[in-house]
Write an enzyme that holds these catalytic residues in place. Structure first.
Site, mmCIF file in Angstrom:
data_model
loop_
_atom_site.group_PDB
_atom_site.id
_atom_site.type_symbol
_atom_site.label_atom_id
_atom_site.label_comp_id
_atom_site.label_asym_id
_atom_site.label_seq_id
_atom_site.Cartn_x
_atom_site.Cartn_y
_atom_site.Cartn_z
ATOM 1 N N THR A 112 45.228 47.579 42.789
ATOM 2 C CA THR A 112 46.288 46.927 42.026
ATOM 3 C C THR A 112 46.896 47.886 41.016
ATOM 4 O O THR A 112 48.118 47.906 40.818
ATOM 5 C CB THR A 112 45.750 45.666 41.324
ATOM 6 O OG1 THR A 112 44.979 44.889 42.238
ATOM 7 C CG2 THR A 112 46.895 44.805 40.810
ATOM 8 N N GLU A 150 37.437 53.923 32.306
ATOM 9 C CA GLU A 150 38.235 52.721 32.059
ATOM 10 C C GLU A 150 37.879 52.111 30.709
ATOM 11 O O GLU A 150 38.762 51.726 29.931
ATOM 12 C CB GLU A 150 38.000 51.701 33.176
ATOM 13 C CG GLU A 150 38.625 52.100 34.501
ATOM 14 C CD GLU A 150 38.240 51.183 35.642
ATOM 15 O OE1 GLU A 150 38.910 51.254 36.680
ATOM 16 O OE2 GLU A 150 37.268 50.402 35.505
ATOM 17 N N LYS A 167 34.201 45.044 35.920
ATOM 18 C CA LYS A 167 35.018 46.127 36.443
ATOM 19 C C LYS A 167 34.097 47.248 36.927
ATOM 20 O O LYS A 167 32.941 47.284 36.563
ATOM 21 C CB LYS A 167 35.972 46.663 35.367
ATOM 22 C CG LYS A 167 37.060 45.658 34.976
ATOM 23 C CD LYS A 167 37.962 46.148 33.856
ATOM 24 C CE LYS A 167 38.488 47.539 34.065
ATOM 25 N NZ LYS A 167 39.221 47.687 35.361
ATOM 26 N N ALA A 187 40.786 44.038 37.762
ATOM 27 C CA ALA A 187 39.419 43.575 37.495
ATOM 28 C C ALA A 187 38.811 43.098 38.802
ATOM 29 O O ALA A 187 39.517 42.649 39.706
ATOM 30 C CB ALA A 187 39.410 42.454 36.465
ATOM 31 N N GLY A 228 34.250 48.381 40.417
ATOM 32 C CA GLY A 228 34.112 48.435 41.862
ATOM 33 C C GLY A 228 34.637 49.740 42.442
ATOM 34 O O GLY A 228 34.155 50.209 43.466
ATOM 35 N N GLY A 229 35.621 50.325 41.747
ATOM 36 C CA GLY A 229 36.173 51.602 42.183
ATOM 37 C C GLY A 229 35.453 52.803 41.613
ATOM 38 O O GLY A 229 35.823 53.947 41.903
ATOM 39 N N ASP A 263 45.236 47.535 33.894
ATOM 40 C CA ASP A 263 44.193 47.768 34.897
ATOM 41 C C ASP A 263 43.852 46.457 35.586
ATOM 42 O O ASP A 263 44.148 45.372 35.071
ATOM 43 C CB ASP A 263 42.946 48.357 34.229
ATOM 44 C CG ASP A 263 42.037 49.104 35.201
ATOM 45 O OD1 ASP A 263 42.342 49.128 36.408
ATOM 46 O OD2 ASP A 263 41.023 49.663 34.742
ATOM 47 N N GLY A 274 42.279 51.679 40.890
ATOM 48 C CA GLY A 274 42.070 50.684 41.925
ATOM 49 C C GLY A 274 43.355 50.339 42.647
ATOM 50 O O GLY A 274 44.437 50.845 42.333
ATOM 51 N N LYS A 329 40.315 36.558 41.726
ATOM 52 C CA LYS A 329 39.468 37.256 40.754
ATOM 53 C C LYS A 329 39.115 36.387 39.546
ATOM 54 O O LYS A 329 38.226 36.748 38.765
ATOM 55 C CB LYS A 329 40.160 38.538 40.279
ATOM 56 C CG LYS A 329 40.576 39.475 41.409
ATOM 57 C CD LYS A 329 39.400 39.955 42.213
ATOM 58 C CE LYS A 329 39.820 40.763 43.432
ATOM 59 N NZ LYS A 329 40.619 41.945 43.123
#
Length: 228
Positions: free
Chosen positions: A35, A107, A98, A87, A100-101, A85, A33, A125
């Site tokens: 971030t 993951e 988690k 969120a 969305g990607g 990672d 993602g 978030k």
């Protein structure tokens, strides 16, 4: 600060955390993602300190390799001290939504073997109750209609994920994703188990059984750390 600036702030904080807490020669666990991408960029100058990284997606693998990281197969790795990672949502217990990607299954696998899960996110978030962000569920293609009916029976409104080009979205594993809106998730562990038990579900993007251990949250006042 903009959302992108907050993401960059927590990505650098995560890099500082890793450098202070992970021994030289270790293997890093890296998520997927926007971030997580910034975290990869922040770690690039320090790549020689680590044996390599285990990636949760093909996209992150490409970014890591672009920086010269050795990307390792999880089957070849005994231990991962830290998995970093982002969120889509996280609550005050460390439970997360988690996926969305689209990388939720990998993951969850990498997170499950990591000693510590460090979640990096901007302040938007952090939520009181999970569910405003549609819950991703990875599904074997032949089961998508059957699974959708069972998700609707749980009170959700499942929708098949599509690409910008109007094609059915396909995960790195060759599966499809149902994004489920309309859920107010008061008991994340219970719902995670219920959805995972539906035949045809590969995994659900609820990370409650194995949630975050540390949250690095980007806010206007700086990075806040929470331990769970």
């Amino acid at each position: 600060m903009t959302q992108d600036e907050l993401k960059a702030l927590v990505a650098q904080a995560a890099a500082d955390y890793v450098l202070a807490n992970v021994p030289e020669g270790a293997v890093l666990g890296v998520g997927t993602g926007s971030t997580a991408n910034l975290f990869i960029d922040a770690m690039a100058p320090h790549k020689a300190r680590f044996a390599g990284a285990v990636s949760s997606s093909e996209a992150s693998t490409r970014r890591l390799q672009g920086h010269g990281f050795a990307v390792l197969d999880l089957n070849e790795v005994d231990t991962i001290p830290v998995y970093v990672d982002g969120a889509d949502e996280i609550d005050d217990t460390g439970a997360m939504i988690k996926g969305g990607g689209g990388a939720l299954t990998r993951e969850k696998i990498v997170a499950s073997v990591a000693g510590r899960f460090v979640c990096i996110a901007d302040g938007s978030k952090l939520v009181d109750v999970l569910g405003a962000f549609p819950l991703p569920v990875e599904v074997v293609p032949m089961a998508r209609a059957a699974v959708a009916r069972q998700l609707a029976a749980l009170g959700g409104q499942p929708r098949l994920r599509m690409t910008k080009e109007g094609q059915i979205y396909q995960t790195d594993n060759g599966n499809v994703i149902l994004d489920v809106s309309g859920l107010r998730i008061g008991e994340p562990k219970t719902l995670e188990a219920q959805i995972n038990d539906i035949p045809g579900v590969v995994t659900v993007g609820l990370f409650a059984k194995r949630g975050a251990d540390v949250l690095l949250l980007g806010t206007e006042a700086g990075v806040q750390r929470r331990d769970f």
